[in-house]
Motif scaffolding. Structure first.
Motif, PDB file in Angstrom:
ATOM      1  N   ALA A 131      46.699  43.937  39.083  1.00 29.42           N
ATOM      2  CA  ALA A 131      47.337  45.421  39.168  1.00 29.42           C
ATOM      3  C   ALA A 131      47.146  46.171  40.673  1.00 29.42           C
ATOM      4  N   GLY A 132      46.081  45.905  41.163  1.00 25.15           N
ATOM      5  CA  GLY A 132      45.761  46.438  42.633  1.00 25.15           C
ATOM      6  C   GLY A 132      45.098  47.987  42.102  1.00 25.15           C
ATOM      7  N   LYS A 133      44.768  48.072  41.014  1.00 24.59           N
ATOM      8  CA  LYS A 133      43.995  49.228  40.644  1.00 24.59           C
ATOM      9  C   LYS A 133      43.544  49.219  39.066  1.00 24.59           C
ATOM     10  N   GLY A 134      42.619  49.997  38.935  1.00 27.50           N
ATOM     11  CA  GLY A 134      41.998  49.724  37.477  1.00 27.50           C
ATOM     12  C   GLY A 134      40.504  50.445  37.697  1.00 27.50           C
ATOM     13  N   ARG A 135      39.904  50.429  36.463  1.00 29.86           N
ATOM     14  CA  ARG A 135      38.576  51.535  36.277  1.00 29.86           C
ATOM     15  C   ARG A 135      37.526  50.487  35.470  1.00 29.86           C
ATOM     16  N   VAL A 136      36.497  50.412  36.020  1.00 27.71           N
ATOM     17  CA  VAL A 136      35.204  49.803  35.394  1.00 27.71           C
ATOM     18  C   VAL A 136      34.330  50.918  34.989  1.00 27.71           C
TER      19      VAL A 136
END
Length: 251
Positions: A131-136
């Motif tokens: 997606a080219g973005k996200g949060r861990v």
């Protein structure tokens, strides 16, 4: 609002801090997937969130078992869509004196708390990268910062999460994925209440005397920090440790 419209996965999300996080992220517009190894607990928590107007599903999975994690994430993708936020919250916090601790007890704690984090993040991260973005977001503990008697295995596993955060943040910074850790301290949860009832920890009133803000924390306090890290506003924040501890300064 969410950093993406993808799914937020919360391990250990059926009670305590994990449930508070699931409820907050659902309220913020994320479809929420709750993982827990207790049969039926995740489904019950998800049903409660849906009754409040959120989108949620529950899945039974032991995060220390990679096969179960892979199967659960495949079901989540099929049910709700691609993943956007991974919250590694599942943990156990047993108490044993170090010299009496068995290798089995040590390994079991690390397999859930640290290897379980590895399993969830490694299995879910490809969705975020694509997606080219996200949060861990990893949920650690102040025990990793100040130590904890009779909890060497727990403190070591939580310290491992802090180091893992730094490593992953650097490795995946150019992908648009951020990796951060929230460090709770003195949070009143059902598991804490059980230990209090067993006499292994002080009363809430006694503990509050040593917390500058004068009270123990609530799951909602941790959920607020997670909500920020899951949002668009945190896109320039990565590799960080956010301590939510009522002003208990830990060096």
């Amino acid at each position: 609002m969410s950093a993406a419209r993808g799914v937020a996965v919360i391990s250990g999300g059926a009670a305590g801090i994990g449930l508070a996080i699931a409820e907050r992220l659902a309220a913020d517009g994320f479809p929420v997937a709750i993982l827990t190894r207790t049969e039926g607990a995740a489904e019950q928590a998800a049903a409660s969130i849906e009754q409040s107007g959120g989108i949620a599903r529950g899945y039974s999975a032991d995060v220390s078992d990679r096969g179960q994690v892979d199967d659960a994430l495949a079901k989540i993708r099929a049910d709700l869509g691609p993943l956007s936020v991974l919250v590694a919250n599942a943990a156990v916090a047993p108490q044993q004196p170090f010299l009496e601790m068995t290798l089995e007890q040590w390994n079991q704690t690390l397999s859930i708390n640290l290897t379980g984090t590895f399993n969830l993040v490694q299995a879910g991260l490809p969705d975020l990268i694509e997606a080219g973005k996200g949060r861990v977001i990893l949920i650690s503990s102040s025990s990793a910062q100040r130590g904890a008697p009779r909890m060497a295995h727990y403190a070591a596993s939580k310290g491992g999460q802090l180091a893992l955060t730094k490593a992953l943040a650097v490795e995946f910074a150019r992908t648009g994925v951020t990796v951060n850790t929230v460090v709770p301290s003195s949070i009143d949860t059902p598991s804490v209440e059980k230990k209090r009832a067993a006499g292994t920890i002080p009363s809430a009133e006694d503990m509050a005397k040593y917390i500058p803000v004068g009270r123990m924390g609530r799951g909602e306090d941790i959920a607020g920090a997670v909500a920020y890290l899951a949002s668009d506003e945190s896109s320039y924040v990565t590799g960080q440790t956010i301590s939510v501890n009522g002003g208990s300064f830990i060096g």
